[in-house]
Design an enzyme around this catalytic site. Structure first.
Site, PDB file in Angstrom:
ATOM      1  N   GLU A 116       0.823  -1.217   0.000  1.00  0.00           N
ATOM      2  CA  GLU A 116       0.000   0.000   0.000  1.00  0.00           C
ATOM      3  C   GLU A 116       0.856   1.266   0.000  1.00  0.00           C
ATOM      4  OE1 GLU A 116      -2.861  -0.499  -0.713  1.00  0.00           O
ATOM      5  OE2 GLU A 116      -3.704  -2.251   0.285  1.00  0.00           O
ATOM      6  N   HIS A 139      -2.830   2.276   8.374  1.00  0.00           N
ATOM      7  CA  HIS A 139      -3.932   1.504   7.794  1.00  0.00           C
ATOM      8  C   HIS A 139      -4.121   0.232   8.608  1.00  0.00           C
ATOM      9  CE1 HIS A 139      -6.339  -0.836   5.044  1.00  0.00           C
ATOM     10  NE2 HIS A 139      -5.356  -1.694   4.819  1.00  0.00           N
ATOM     11  N   HIS A 141      -7.445  -3.022   9.805  1.00  0.00           N
ATOM     12  CA  HIS A 141      -8.714  -3.693   9.469  1.00  0.00           C
ATOM     13  C   HIS A 141      -9.589  -3.881  10.717  1.00  0.00           C
ATOM     14  CE1 HIS A 141      -6.192  -5.914   6.113  1.00  0.00           C
ATOM     15  NE2 HIS A 141      -6.362  -4.627   5.827  1.00  0.00           N
ATOM     16  N   GLU A 169     -18.328  11.952  22.414  1.00  0.00           N
ATOM     17  CA  GLU A 169     -17.083  12.684  22.143  1.00  0.00           C
ATOM     18  C   GLU A 169     -16.518  12.495  20.730  1.00  0.00           C
ATOM     19  OE1 GLU A 169     -14.362  12.353  25.436  1.00  0.00           O
ATOM     20  OE2 GLU A 169     -15.983  12.727  26.839  1.00  0.00           O
ATOM     21  N   HIS A 210     -12.997  -3.319   3.557  1.00  0.00           N
ATOM     22  CA  HIS A 210     -11.553  -3.588   3.690  1.00  0.00           C
ATOM     23  C   HIS A 210     -10.995  -3.078   5.025  1.00  0.00           C
ATOM     24  CE1 HIS A 210      -7.345  -3.739   1.689  1.00  0.00           C
ATOM     25  NE2 HIS A 210      -7.193  -3.503   2.979  1.00  0.00           N
TER      26      HIS A 210
END
Ligand code: 13P
Ligand code: ZN
Length: 270
Positions: A116, A139, A141, A169, A210
Protein backbone atom coordinates in the site's frame (compact mmCIF):
# COMPACT_ATOMS: atom_id res chain seq x y z
CA UNK A 1 26.45 6.76 16.24
CA UNK A 2 23.64 5.71 18.60
CA UNK A 3 21.98 2.28 18.41
CA UNK A 4 18.85 2.56 16.25
CA UNK A 5 17.14 -0.09 18.38
CA UNK A 6 16.94 2.57 21.11
CA UNK A 7 15.67 5.31 18.78
CA UNK A 8 12.39 6.72 20.15
CA UNK A 9 10.83 6.47 16.68
CA UNK A 10 11.64 2.76 16.47
CA UNK A 11 10.58 1.95 20.05
CA UNK A 12 7.31 3.85 19.62
CA UNK A 13 6.61 2.24 16.21
CA UNK A 14 7.08 -1.29 17.63
CA UNK A 15 4.88 -0.52 20.66
CA UNK A 16 2.09 0.89 18.51
CA UNK A 17 2.18 -1.99 16.02
CA UNK A 18 2.02 -4.49 18.90
CA UNK A 19 -0.89 -2.59 20.44
CA UNK A 20 -2.74 -2.56 17.11
CA UNK A 21 -2.23 -6.31 16.80
CA UNK A 22 -3.53 -6.78 20.36
CA UNK A 23 -6.64 -4.76 19.44
CA UNK A 24 -7.39 -7.30 16.71
CA UNK A 25 -7.02 -4.71 13.96
CA UNK A 26 -4.17 -6.47 12.09
CA UNK A 27 -4.69 -10.15 11.43
CA UNK A 28 -1.88 -11.93 9.57
CA UNK A 29 -0.10 -9.21 7.51
CA UNK A 30 -3.14 -6.90 7.58
CA UNK A 31 -2.36 -3.21 8.05
CA UNK A 32 0.63 -0.98 7.48
CA UNK A 33 2.16 2.24 8.87
CA UNK A 34 4.48 4.90 7.48
CA UNK A 35 6.11 7.62 9.58
CA UNK A 36 7.74 10.70 8.03
CA UNK A 37 10.97 11.32 9.98
CA UNK A 38 13.27 14.35 10.15
CA UNK A 39 16.68 13.84 8.56
CA UNK A 40 18.36 15.10 11.77
CA UNK A 41 16.64 12.36 13.81
CA UNK A 42 17.63 9.66 11.32
CA UNK A 43 21.24 10.93 11.14
CA UNK A 44 21.66 10.36 14.88
CA UNK A 45 21.31 6.61 14.27
CA UNK A 46 22.31 5.96 10.66
CA UNK A 47 24.82 7.11 8.07
CA UNK A 48 22.32 8.65 5.65
CA UNK A 49 24.77 8.14 2.76
CA UNK A 50 24.97 4.36 3.28
CA UNK A 51 22.27 3.03 0.97
CA UNK A 52 21.67 -0.72 1.31
CA UNK A 53 19.65 -1.05 -1.90
CA UNK A 54 17.29 0.84 -4.22
CA UNK A 55 13.63 -0.16 -4.47
CA UNK A 56 11.51 1.26 -7.32
CA UNK A 57 8.09 2.56 -6.23
CA UNK A 58 6.09 2.55 -9.48
CA UNK A 59 4.64 6.04 -9.01
CA UNK A 60 5.64 9.69 -8.67
CA UNK A 61 5.38 11.91 -5.59
CA UNK A 62 7.59 14.96 -6.19
CA UNK A 63 6.44 16.61 -2.94
CA UNK A 64 8.15 13.81 -0.98
CA UNK A 65 11.51 13.92 -2.76
CA UNK A 66 14.35 13.51 -0.22
CA UNK A 67 12.01 12.63 2.66
CA UNK A 68 12.67 9.78 5.13
CA UNK A 69 10.07 7.19 6.17
CA UNK A 70 9.98 4.36 8.65
CA UNK A 71 7.56 1.89 7.06
CA UNK A 72 6.18 -1.62 7.60
CA UNK A 73 7.13 -4.38 5.16
CA UNK A 74 4.78 -6.09 2.75
CA UNK A 75 3.56 -9.49 3.89
CA UNK A 76 4.93 -8.96 7.39
CA UNK A 77 2.84 -10.00 10.40
CA UNK A 78 2.21 -7.22 12.95
CA UNK A 79 2.40 -9.83 15.71
CA UNK A 80 6.05 -10.54 14.80
CA UNK A 81 7.36 -6.99 14.54
CA UNK A 82 8.30 -6.78 18.24
CA UNK A 83 10.55 -9.86 17.91
CA UNK A 84 12.46 -8.74 14.81
CA UNK A 85 11.95 -5.06 13.95
CA UNK A 86 14.87 -5.07 11.47
CA UNK A 87 13.29 -7.73 9.27
CA UNK A 88 9.70 -6.42 9.44
CA UNK A 89 10.37 -2.67 9.14
CA UNK A 90 12.44 -0.50 6.82
CA UNK A 91 13.79 3.03 6.88
CA UNK A 92 13.88 4.57 3.43
CA UNK A 93 14.56 7.87 1.67
CA UNK A 94 12.34 8.77 -1.27
CA UNK A 95 14.30 9.95 -4.33
CA UNK A 96 13.87 10.60 -8.07
CA UNK A 97 10.60 12.49 -7.60
CA UNK A 98 9.09 9.57 -5.71
CA UNK A 99 9.97 6.91 -8.30
CA UNK A 100 12.68 5.33 -6.12
CA UNK A 101 13.19 4.46 -2.46
CA UNK A 102 16.70 4.11 -1.02
CA UNK A 103 16.79 1.55 1.78
CA UNK A 104 18.94 2.78 4.68
CA UNK A 105 18.00 0.23 7.34
CA UNK A 106 15.75 -2.82 7.81
CA UNK A 107 14.03 -5.36 5.53
CA UNK A 108 17.00 -7.58 6.40
CA UNK A 109 15.40 -10.68 4.90
CA UNK A 110 15.23 -9.02 1.49
CA UNK A 111 11.71 -7.63 1.91
CA UNK A 112 10.29 -4.32 0.78
CA UNK A 113 7.78 -1.73 1.92
CA UNK A 114 4.03 -2.39 2.12
CA UNK A 115 2.04 -3.05 -1.04
CA UNK A 116 0.00 0.00 0.00
CA UNK A 117 3.02 2.28 -0.43
CA UNK A 118 1.25 4.35 -3.14
CA UNK A 119 -1.72 5.08 -0.82
CA UNK A 120 0.68 5.95 2.01
CA UNK A 121 2.95 8.26 0.02
CA UNK A 122 0.12 10.00 -1.84
CA UNK A 123 -1.74 10.42 1.49
CA UNK A 124 1.35 11.94 3.11
CA UNK A 125 1.62 14.44 0.26
CA UNK A 126 -2.09 15.28 0.49
CA UNK A 127 -2.08 15.70 4.29
CA UNK A 128 1.11 17.81 4.22
CA UNK A 129 -0.55 20.13 1.69
CA UNK A 130 -3.29 20.94 4.24
CA UNK A 131 -1.37 20.27 7.50
CA UNK A 132 2.45 20.65 7.48
CA UNK A 133 2.59 18.93 10.93
CA UNK A 134 1.28 15.59 9.58
CA UNK A 135 3.76 12.73 10.06
CA UNK A 136 1.82 9.44 10.19
CA UNK A 137 -0.31 7.38 7.82
CA UNK A 138 -1.81 4.23 9.37
CA UNK A 139 -3.93 1.50 7.79
CA UNK A 140 -5.66 -1.42 9.55
CA UNK A 141 -8.71 -3.69 9.47
CA UNK A 142 -10.88 -2.97 12.58
CA UNK A 143 -13.82 -5.40 12.63
CA UNK A 144 -16.68 -3.06 13.48
CA UNK A 145 -15.84 -0.32 10.98
CA UNK A 146 -15.49 -3.01 8.36
CA UNK A 147 -18.79 -4.62 9.38
CA UNK A 148 -20.53 -1.26 9.23
CA UNK A 149 -19.62 -0.88 5.55
CA UNK A 150 -21.79 -3.94 4.79
CA UNK A 151 -24.97 -2.59 6.38
CA UNK A 152 -24.75 1.21 6.35
CA UNK A 153 -25.19 3.81 3.60
CA UNK A 154 -21.65 4.57 2.29
CA UNK A 155 -22.33 8.28 1.78
CA UNK A 156 -19.57 10.02 3.79
CA UNK A 157 -21.93 12.48 5.47
CA UNK A 158 -24.45 9.80 6.45
CA UNK A 159 -21.70 7.45 7.67
CA UNK A 160 -20.08 10.22 9.75
CA UNK A 161 -23.37 11.37 11.26
CA UNK A 162 -24.05 7.83 12.49
CA UNK A 163 -20.57 7.63 14.08
CA UNK A 164 -21.02 11.05 15.74
CA UNK A 165 -24.33 9.81 17.17
CA UNK A 166 -22.81 6.65 18.70
CA UNK A 167 -20.45 8.27 21.26
CA UNK A 168 -20.76 11.82 22.61
CA UNK A 169 -17.08 12.68 22.14
CA UNK A 170 -16.69 11.51 18.52
CA UNK A 171 -17.48 14.97 17.18
CA UNK A 172 -14.67 16.40 19.32
CA UNK A 173 -12.14 13.80 18.14
CA UNK A 174 -12.97 13.93 14.42
CA UNK A 175 -15.06 17.08 13.76
CA UNK A 176 -14.13 16.93 10.06
CA UNK A 177 -15.83 13.51 9.87
CA UNK A 178 -14.73 10.43 7.98
CA UNK A 179 -14.64 10.08 4.21
CA UNK A 180 -15.79 6.78 2.75
CA UNK A 181 -14.52 5.17 -0.45
CA UNK A 182 -16.45 2.39 -2.20
CA UNK A 183 -14.76 -1.01 -2.61
CA UNK A 184 -11.68 -0.62 -4.80
CA UNK A 185 -8.77 -2.87 -5.69
CA UNK A 186 -6.16 -2.46 -2.93
CA UNK A 187 -2.44 -1.96 -3.51
CA UNK A 188 -2.97 0.08 -6.68
CA UNK A 189 -2.06 3.64 -7.63
CA UNK A 190 -5.80 4.21 -8.28
CA UNK A 191 -6.85 3.52 -4.69
CA UNK A 192 -3.82 5.57 -3.59
CA UNK A 193 -4.96 8.57 -5.62
CA UNK A 194 -8.57 8.23 -4.42
CA UNK A 195 -7.45 7.94 -0.78
CA UNK A 196 -5.16 10.95 -1.08
CA UNK A 197 -7.99 13.03 -2.55
CA UNK A 198 -10.21 12.15 0.44
CA UNK A 199 -7.31 12.85 2.84
CA UNK A 200 -7.42 16.52 1.84
CA UNK A 201 -10.66 16.96 3.82
CA UNK A 202 -10.43 14.36 6.63
CA UNK A 203 -7.82 12.44 8.63
CA UNK A 204 -9.92 9.27 8.43
CA UNK A 205 -10.76 7.47 5.19
CA UNK A 206 -12.78 4.24 5.25
CA UNK A 207 -12.09 1.63 2.58
CA UNK A 208 -15.42 -0.19 2.26
CA UNK A 209 -15.30 -3.94 2.96
CA UNK A 210 -11.55 -3.59 3.69
CA UNK A 211 -10.51 -1.25 6.52
CA UNK A 212 -9.55 2.30 7.39
CA UNK A 213 -6.77 4.84 6.84
CA UNK A 214 -5.86 7.36 9.51
CA UNK A 215 -3.43 10.29 9.45
CA UNK A 216 -2.04 12.52 12.16
CA UNK A 217 0.88 14.41 13.63
CA UNK A 218 2.04 11.42 15.72
CA UNK A 219 1.26 7.76 16.40
CA UNK A 220 -0.91 8.57 19.44
CA UNK A 221 -3.17 10.97 17.56
CA UNK A 222 -3.57 8.62 14.61
CA UNK A 223 -4.15 5.53 16.77
CA UNK A 224 -6.65 7.52 18.86
CA UNK A 225 -8.61 8.60 15.78
CA UNK A 226 -9.02 5.02 14.58
CA UNK A 227 -9.71 3.78 18.12
CA UNK A 228 -12.52 6.32 18.57
CA UNK A 229 -14.14 5.67 15.18
CA UNK A 230 -13.92 1.92 15.78
CA UNK A 231 -15.55 2.28 19.22
CA UNK A 232 -18.43 4.22 17.61
CA UNK A 233 -18.80 1.55 14.92
CA UNK A 234 -18.87 -1.10 17.65
CA UNK A 235 -21.79 0.67 19.37
CA UNK A 236 -23.54 0.91 16.00
CA UNK A 237 -23.13 -2.80 15.33
CA UNK A 238 -24.53 -3.55 18.81
CA UNK A 239 -27.67 -1.45 18.27
CA UNK A 240 -28.32 -1.38 14.51
CA UNK A 241 -30.72 -4.33 14.65
CA UNK A 242 -32.65 -2.99 17.69
CA UNK A 243 -35.44 -0.38 17.76
CA UNK A 244 -33.82 3.03 18.24
CA UNK A 245 -35.38 4.77 21.26
CA UNK A 246 -32.77 7.50 21.93
CA UNK A 247 -30.00 9.21 20.00
CA UNK A 248 -27.71 12.25 20.18
CA UNK A 249 -29.52 15.04 18.38
CA UNK A 250 -27.97 17.67 16.10
CA UNK A 251 -28.88 20.30 18.73
CA UNK A 252 -26.81 18.35 21.26
CA UNK A 253 -23.93 17.99 18.80
CA UNK A 254 -24.01 21.79 18.31
CA UNK A 255 -23.72 22.15 22.10
CA UNK A 256 -20.64 19.88 21.99
CA UNK A 257 -19.13 22.15 19.31
CA UNK A 258 -19.60 25.19 21.55
CA UNK A 259 -18.36 23.52 24.73
CA UNK A 260 -15.22 22.01 23.14
CA UNK A 261 -14.42 24.75 20.62
CA UNK A 262 -14.64 22.50 17.55
CA UNK A 263 -16.46 23.02 14.26
CA UNK A 264 -18.18 20.13 12.56
CA UNK A 265 -17.64 19.68 8.79
CA UNK A 266 -19.62 22.43 7.03
CA UNK A 267 -23.16 21.26 6.24
CA UNK A 268 -22.83 17.87 8.00
CA UNK A 269 -25.01 18.91 10.96
CA UNK A 270 -28.56 20.19 10.44
P1 13P B 1 0.95 -5.40 3.11
O1 13P B 1 1.34 -6.68 3.81
O2 13P B 1 1.53 -5.30 1.75
O3 13P B 1 1.26 -4.19 3.98
O4 13P B 1 -0.63 -5.41 2.90
C1 13P B 1 -1.50 -5.51 3.99
C2 13P B 1 -2.80 -4.83 3.75
O5 13P B 1 -3.50 -4.53 4.67
C3 13P B 1 -3.19 -4.50 2.36
O6 13P B 1 -4.27 -3.62 2.32
ZN1 ZN C 1 -5.49 -3.69 4.18
Amino acid sequence: MKDIMNAPFLVEMVRTITNMYNHGWDERNGGNISWLLDEADVARYLDVNAVTRDIPTGFEAPALDGKYFLVTGTGKYFKNVQYDPADNLGLIRVTDGGKNAQLLWGFTGGGKFTSEFPAHMMSHAARLSVDPANRIVMHCHPANLLAMTYVHDLDSRAFTRTLWQMCTECIVVFPEGVNVLPWMLCGTNEIGEATAEEMKTARLVVWSQHGIYGAGKDLDETFGLIETAEKAAEIYMKIAHLPLVNTITDAQLHRMEERFGVKAREGWLD
